[in-house]
Design an enzyme around this catalytic site. Sequence first.
Site, PDB file in Angstrom:
ATOM      1  N   PHE A 137     155.726  45.580  99.822  1.00 37.66           N
ATOM      2  CA  PHE A 137     155.199  45.097  98.544  1.00 37.66           C
ATOM      3  C   PHE A 137     154.293  46.184  97.976  1.00 37.66           C
ATOM      4  CE2 PHE A 137     152.306  43.085  95.613  1.00 37.66           C
ATOM      5  CZ  PHE A 137     153.164  42.281  94.874  1.00 37.66           C
ATOM      6  N   ASP A 222     150.497  53.721 100.948  1.00 38.84           N
ATOM      7  CA  ASP A 222     149.950  52.788  99.966  1.00 38.84           C
ATOM      8  C   ASP A 222     148.844  51.991 100.642  1.00 38.84           C
ATOM      9  OD1 ASP A 222     149.354  50.622  98.358  1.00 38.84           O
ATOM     10  OD2 ASP A 222     151.432  50.145  97.868  1.00 38.84           O
ATOM     11  N   LYS A 251     142.487  48.212  93.928  1.00 38.81           N
ATOM     12  CA  LYS A 251     141.783  46.976  94.253  1.00 38.81           C
ATOM     13  C   LYS A 251     140.290  47.173  94.498  1.00 38.81           C
ATOM     14  CE  LYS A 251     145.906  44.463  95.692  1.00 38.81           C
ATOM     15  NZ  LYS A 251     146.082  43.786  94.407  1.00 38.81           N
TER      16      LYS A 251
END
Length: 411
Positions: A137, A222, A251
């Site tokens: 994801f 990531d 984030k």
Amino acid sequence: MRAMDLERRYCAHNYVPLDVEVAHGEGAWLTDSDGQRFLDMMSAYSAVSHGHGHPRIKQALVEQLDRVAVTSRAFYTDQLGPFLEKLCSVSGFEAALPMNTGAEAVETAIKAARRWGYAFKGIADDQAEIIVGTNNFHGRTTTIVGFSTDAEYKRQFGPFSGGFVAATYGDIAAFEKAITPNTCAILLEPMQGEAGIIAPPDGFLSQLRKLCDDNNVLLILDEIQSGLGRTGKMFAFQHEDMRPDGLILGKALGGGVLPVSAFLADKAIMDLFGPGSHGSTFGGNPLAAAVGLAALTILEEEDLAGRSAALGALMKTRLERLNSPLIRQVRGKGLWLGVEFWPEKADAKDVVMRLKERGILAKETHATTIRLAPPLVIEKADLEWALGQFEAVLQDVQRDSYAEPERHAAE
């Protein structure tokens, strides 16, 4: 009419929120419109690692708002340089390209990898391939969902661009087999969040590093969710003795108040971006840079990674000691754990709803797993209270599961 009713009426139904109307947040706690408090065990998927309304983040935000918030990258500002200097110092890379959302930073990494493949590896134009992990994801753009192995993420969103090959996450032989002369990069989460807090086997990242070196392939990690202290290290890859060629952050970089992201690499890769080759209207704006600098400074000065390691070890030990027949596995590192249930014994969403009734907000994924990821600033006493409530919920589920067959038998 309540705000949540207006949201249901006017907002696209691409989310199914819990029946809670959040009105205020402070630290690890949220308060709804009726004044009920809830412990946040989700942290907006790591975006609120610093907690809600961290005073130093708020101070940086307000002070910069009073000066200047957004300018075009057509001008220099007095905030972007110091922010990127700090970001490169913390990560160990020579250069950074600031963006806003995580997906934008992933798209930036894809561009960088392909351009490197053409410029340095001699791959023929438009033939570059990137290997990704199964159950990945990395975001929601059409390019990214196009290489997802989850059918629901991509259903009726095609056609998709090519150039991606999936290999079994954690299987070094599968990645080795997937490499071709056209492979420019491997793009991977060092720990998979959306998949249910999945960590690869010990040593896998180091093996992957050697595989990339042997085949002249970039390794890009990531760390949008796993980075910046979440796993008990500043970056998840630091649990092994290795270093990627590129790093994607987001984030928590925004301190819980703004979307801030970046792609980091050494200059041999980053210098492939020339004027006009890539950009973002809001990427690297002064407000974002000021907040990002504050977020990084707080992470270091308050040792949030160390706090995550210590409290995460406590949380994992407590969960494993439950020895509940409902639990199939407890996995993860730091304050980022997944509790997977036996599907025939417990429904993760039901557990989430029961936790809400006890004042805890969490989220399930893939029907069988609950992610427990509180803000890194959570107090030990609050975490222990939450674990006690979690144990009580599992006891309730287990009791109800025994009571249900008995009720049917009586009928």
